[in-house]
Structures are given as C-alpha cells and as structure tokens.
Motif scaffolding. Structure first.
Motif, mmCIF file in Angstrom:
data_model
loop_
_atom_site.group_PDB
_atom_site.id
_atom_site.type_symbol
_atom_site.label_atom_id
_atom_site.label_comp_id
_atom_site.label_asym_id
_atom_site.label_seq_id
_atom_site.Cartn_x
_atom_site.Cartn_y
_atom_site.Cartn_z
ATOM 1 N N ALA A 34 -3.403 -8.461 -46.615
ATOM 2 C CA ALA A 34 -4.792 -9.040 -47.516
ATOM 3 C C ALA A 34 -5.292 -7.542 -47.816
ATOM 4 C CB ALA A 34 -5.682 -9.387 -46.501
ATOM 5 N N ASP A 35 -5.211 -6.455 -47.330
ATOM 6 C CA ASP A 35 -5.950 -5.268 -47.725
ATOM 7 C C ASP A 35 -4.924 -4.627 -48.934
ATOM 8 O OD1 ASP A 35 -7.969 -5.442 -45.593
ATOM 9 O OD2 ASP A 35 -6.815 -3.803 -44.371
ATOM 10 N N GLU A 64 -5.275 -6.363 -52.342
ATOM 11 C CA GLU A 64 -6.476 -6.182 -53.149
ATOM 12 C C GLU A 64 -6.580 -4.795 -54.137
ATOM 13 O OE1 GLU A 64 -9.875 -5.699 -50.596
ATOM 14 O OE2 GLU A 64 -9.497 -8.169 -49.851
ATOM 15 N N ARG A 110 -3.902 -11.423 -57.925
ATOM 16 C CA ARG A 110 -5.155 -12.141 -57.575
ATOM 17 C C ARG A 110 -4.892 -13.110 -56.400
ATOM 18 N NH1 ARG A 110 -3.347 -12.890 -62.540
ATOM 19 N NH2 ARG A 110 -2.452 -14.836 -62.082
ATOM 20 N N THR A 165 -4.514 -14.324 -52.427
ATOM 21 C CA THR A 165 -5.145 -13.902 -51.313
ATOM 22 C C THR A 165 -4.136 -14.574 -50.101
ATOM 23 O OG1 THR A 165 -6.349 -16.221 -51.466
ATOM 24 C CG2 THR A 165 -7.618 -13.838 -52.050
ATOM 25 N N GLU A 207 -4.099 -16.886 -46.253
ATOM 26 C CA GLU A 207 -4.999 -17.278 -45.405
ATOM 27 C C GLU A 207 -4.217 -17.951 -44.073
ATOM 28 O OE1 GLU A 207 -5.901 -21.890 -46.882
ATOM 29 O OE2 GLU A 207 -7.221 -20.279 -47.841
ATOM 30 N N ARG A 235 -2.383 -17.700 -51.675
ATOM 31 C CA ARG A 235 -2.936 -18.525 -52.851
ATOM 32 C C ARG A 235 -3.203 -17.681 -53.902
ATOM 33 N NH1 ARG A 235 -3.946 -23.428 -51.122
ATOM 34 N NH2 ARG A 235 -4.002 -23.935 -48.777
ATOM 35 N N ASP A 236 -3.329 -18.375 -55.207
ATOM 36 C CA ASP A 236 -3.950 -17.925 -56.329
ATOM 37 C C ASP A 236 -4.891 -18.792 -56.959
ATOM 38 O OD1 ASP A 236 -4.381 -16.588 -58.834
ATOM 39 O OD2 ASP A 236 -2.225 -16.266 -59.277
#
Length: 171
Positions: free
Chosen positions: A58-59, A62, A68, A70, A72, A82-83
């Motif tokens: 996740a880091d 970014e 883009r 993420t 979860e 996910r985008d």
C-alpha cells in the motif's frame, strides 16, 4: 510452481517495459538524476515476513508514478487490488512457504500490462524500502525479462497464469 506459471515474454512485454520506462522518466525527468522516493539511504528494513506485505505494498503503490491502485483486505490471506471501484487483481499470502502471489486480471490488456509494471516496481520497493526508484525498476525489469530474479535474498518470478499476469515473491 514453474509448471503453473507461463512466462511473460509475449507481445505485452514491450508494453510493460514502456510503462516501467515512463514511470522512471516522470520521477527523474529526461536526463535528470534519479531520485530517492521518500526513503533514506540508512533505512534498510528488508521485509522479513509475508504478513508485512499488504501494508508495505500500500505504501509503495502510493509512490509509484501513475499507479492508481489500492489494496483492501478480503480475508486473512487474500487482499483485493482495486483501481477505483472495480477489482483488478489480488494479493495472496502463504505463510507456510513464505510466498506472496500477485495476480493482475486480463493479461491481454495494455492497461493490465501497465498495472503489472506498477506492481513489479511496488513489490520491489515493498520488499526493500531503502532502494531508490531506479534500483527497484532495474530489478523489476530483470524479473520481467528473465522471468525470475533474485535480489537481496528475495526471489521474484513473473509470468502469466491463464489470462492473468502473475508475480510470485519468495521470501
């Protein structure tokens, strides 16, 4: 494992390579010096457990230019990439053999190839946060072109599985 992963040297390798190259240009500019991406040279906290990977990914995602996506949590061992709203892949952890498997959906799409390029670099940065972006990019490129790359005690194996891109990280 190699019998279940097809190797990535196909028509999309140039697309992935181009995405890796474009990401580097957006960081350093044409002819500029490579930059450290939010990391200090003294920080050497190489990943030691697969349980660390989701937070580290996740880091890292970014700071990868153009990424883009993420991540979860879906359950104890699987995370969804996910985008925006749609799911574009998954991250699975295996504590027993200390592997992380990243799958990116629809391997025949240029957008998916770009996502795979982002995940290759983000994975290297997640495993080795002290690396500069250009170092991570070189390892990602080698993993893509050679189908397997060993760096700093971590093995990266890239390829396809059905219509999905796959990256297996062996700690």
């Amino acid at each position: 494992m190699r019998t279940s992963i097809g190797f990535a040297r196909g028509m999309l390798v140039p697309t992935i390579c181009a995405a890796l190259f474009v990401s580097a240009l957006s960081l350093s500019g044409c002819g500029g010096d490579a930059q450290t991406v939010g990391k200090s040279a003294s920080e050497d906290n190489t990943i030691s457990s697969v349980a660390e990977m989701p937070d580290r990914l996740a880091d890292a995602m970014e700071i990868v230019p153009g990424c883009r996506m993420t991540i979860e949590q879906s359950n104890n061992v699987t995370w969804t990439l996910r985008d925006g709203d749609p799911s574009v892949g998954s991250v699975s952890l295996n504590d027993e053999d200390e592997t992380v498997t990243i799958l990116i959906d629809e391997a025949e799409s240029d957008v998916q190839a770009e996502r795979m390029a982002h995940m290759l670099v983000a994975s290297v940065l997640a495993c080795n946060p002290s690396y500069e972006y250009d170092e991570a990019q070189e390892i990602a490129y080698e993993a893509l072109m050679e189908d397997e790359c060993r760096d700093n005690g971590i093995n990266y194996v890239s390829g396809t599985k059905g219509d999905r891109f796959v990256l297996v990280i062996e700690l």
